[in-house]
Design an enzyme around this catalytic site. Structure first.
Site, PDB file in Angstrom:
ATOM      1  N   HIS A 147     -25.950   8.604 -16.178  1.00 41.01           N
ATOM      2  CA  HIS A 147     -27.358   8.943 -16.367  1.00 41.01           C
ATOM      3  C   HIS A 147     -27.822   9.813 -15.208  1.00 41.01           C
ATOM      4  CE1 HIS A 147     -27.537   5.348 -13.861  1.00 41.01           C
ATOM      5  NE2 HIS A 147     -28.807   5.565 -13.600  1.00 41.01           N
ATOM      6  N   HIS A 187     -30.192   9.584 -12.714  1.00 40.93           N
ATOM      7  CA  HIS A 187     -30.804   9.160 -11.461  1.00 40.93           C
ATOM      8  C   HIS A 187     -30.001   9.638 -10.250  1.00 40.93           C
ATOM      9  CE1 HIS A 187     -33.327   5.736 -13.438  1.00 40.93           C
ATOM     10  NE2 HIS A 187     -33.928   6.901 -13.492  1.00 40.93           N
ATOM     11  N   ASP A 225     -29.146   8.448  -7.457  1.00 44.03           N
ATOM     12  CA  ASP A 225     -28.127   7.625  -6.812  1.00 44.03           C
ATOM     13  C   ASP A 225     -26.848   7.517  -7.636  1.00 44.03           C
ATOM     14  OD1 ASP A 225     -29.590   6.103  -8.687  1.00 44.03           O
ATOM     15  OD2 ASP A 225     -29.237   4.216  -7.630  1.00 44.03           O
ATOM     16  N   HIS A 226     -26.776   8.295  -8.710  1.00 42.99           N
ATOM     17  CA  HIS A 226     -25.552   8.388  -9.505  1.00 42.99           C
ATOM     18  C   HIS A 226     -25.020   9.816  -9.601  1.00 42.99           C
ATOM     19  CE1 HIS A 226     -25.576   4.208 -11.202  1.00 42.99           C
ATOM     20  NE2 HIS A 226     -26.801   4.305 -10.714  1.00 42.99           N
ATOM     21  N   HIS A 270     -32.969   2.008 -19.513  1.00 42.29           N
ATOM     22  CA  HIS A 270     -33.103   2.368 -18.098  1.00 42.29           C
ATOM     23  C   HIS A 270     -33.540   3.824 -17.999  1.00 42.29           C
ATOM     24  CE1 HIS A 270     -32.360   1.995 -13.818  1.00 42.29           C
ATOM     25  NE2 HIS A 270     -31.549   3.041 -13.850  1.00 42.29           N
ATOM     26  N   ASP A 311     -26.209   1.750 -15.124  1.00 41.98           N
ATOM     27  CA  ASP A 311     -27.316   0.842 -14.818  1.00 41.98           C
ATOM     28  C   ASP A 311     -27.870   0.174 -16.063  1.00 41.98           C
ATOM     29  OD1 ASP A 311     -26.981   1.564 -12.214  1.00 41.98           O
ATOM     30  OD2 ASP A 311     -28.934   2.526 -11.965  1.00 41.98           O
ATOM     31  N   HIS A 314     -24.294  -1.097  -9.680  1.00 47.60           N
ATOM     32  CA  HIS A 314     -24.875  -1.669  -8.464  1.00 47.60           C
ATOM     33  C   HIS A 314     -24.356  -3.082  -8.229  1.00 47.60           C
ATOM     34  CE1 HIS A 314     -28.164   1.280  -7.596  1.00 47.60           C
ATOM     35  NE2 HIS A 314     -28.077   1.510  -8.898  1.00 47.60           N
TER      36      HIS A 314
END
Length: 230
Positions: free
Chosen positions: A52, A54, A56-57, A107, A126, A164
């Site tokens: 996805h 975001h 942090d990915h 998400h 996530d 995570h």
């Protein structure tokens, strides 16, 4: 397929995967630790795979592309050039296996998960965590409940690699919301204080994850809302 866990950022995981001669990196939220792992093991990635959009990915994508010239496979919601767009119902050929792509909105609206039917491995990003699920940043409770049914459709022996390490907090909430579950109590005692809980098995999640246990959208909404305020 071989899967190697690379802790990144504060509590994220990236995954270096290898099938035949093909090497990939799943969800590189930062490049440094991934590059260190690759250099230590003399590996050169052919693909970056994102679940996805975001940061942090995906924030490590650019550095990995610059250093290794690797290609990108990602859902359409991810910004930037993509060599392959990962779409619901399609397969992504990777080395000796073919990942099956499933849309799991909630998400984010374009979030996908990757399932390897040969070795029964799932990269859940996530959407699903150990004893938990992702926050609803874009989708509705109905969207995420539907995504939970997608997860439940995989074989119970599926090994799940999540985005995570939220397990300790999720375990504490699960025991709070379902205090009469012996399975949840036992699982919480096992995982609280454990360093890395990846992978988790779907059979275990079916018995101890409130969001998979939820039998209706109403139950799911109750659990997710309670977790948001826990």
């Amino acid at each position: 397929m071989d899967v190697f866990i690379v802790p990144i950022l504060e509590d994220n995981y990236a995954y270096v995967i290898q099938s035949g001669d093909m090497v990939g990196v799943v969800d590189p939220g930062e490049a440094g630790p991934v590059v260190a792992y690759l250099e230590q093991h003399n590996l050169k990635p052919d693909w970056i795979i994102n679940t996805h959009h975001h940061w942090d990915h995906v924030d490590g994508n650019a550095d990995l592309i610059e250093k290794y010239g690797c290609k990108v496979a990602a859902p359409n919601e991810c910004k930037g050039d993509k060599d392959v767009i990962l779409q619901d119902g399609e397969d992504f050929k990777f080395g000796d296996i073919a990942f099956q792509i499933f849309l799991t909105a909630g998400h984010t609206m374009g979030h996908i998960v990757l399932f390897d039917p040969t070795y029964r491995i799932l990269f859940s990003g996530d959407t699903l965590f150990v004893m938990g699920c992702g926050r609803l940043f874009e989708g509705t409770h109905a969207d995420m409940f539907k995504s939970m049914q997608v997860i439940k459709s995989f074989p119970p022996e599926t090994a799940i690699y999540c985005g995570h390490e939220y397990t300790a907090g999720n375990a504490k909430f699960a025991t709070h919301i379902m205090p009469d579950s012996a399975d949840i109590k036992s699982r919480a005692m096992e995982v609280i204080g454990q360093g890395c809980t990846m992978p988790t098995m779907l059979a275990t999640e079916l018995a101890t994850n409130p969001y998979l246990i939820a039998k209706s959208i109403e139950d799911f909404k109750k659990y997710r809302t309670a977790k948001d305020n826990f």
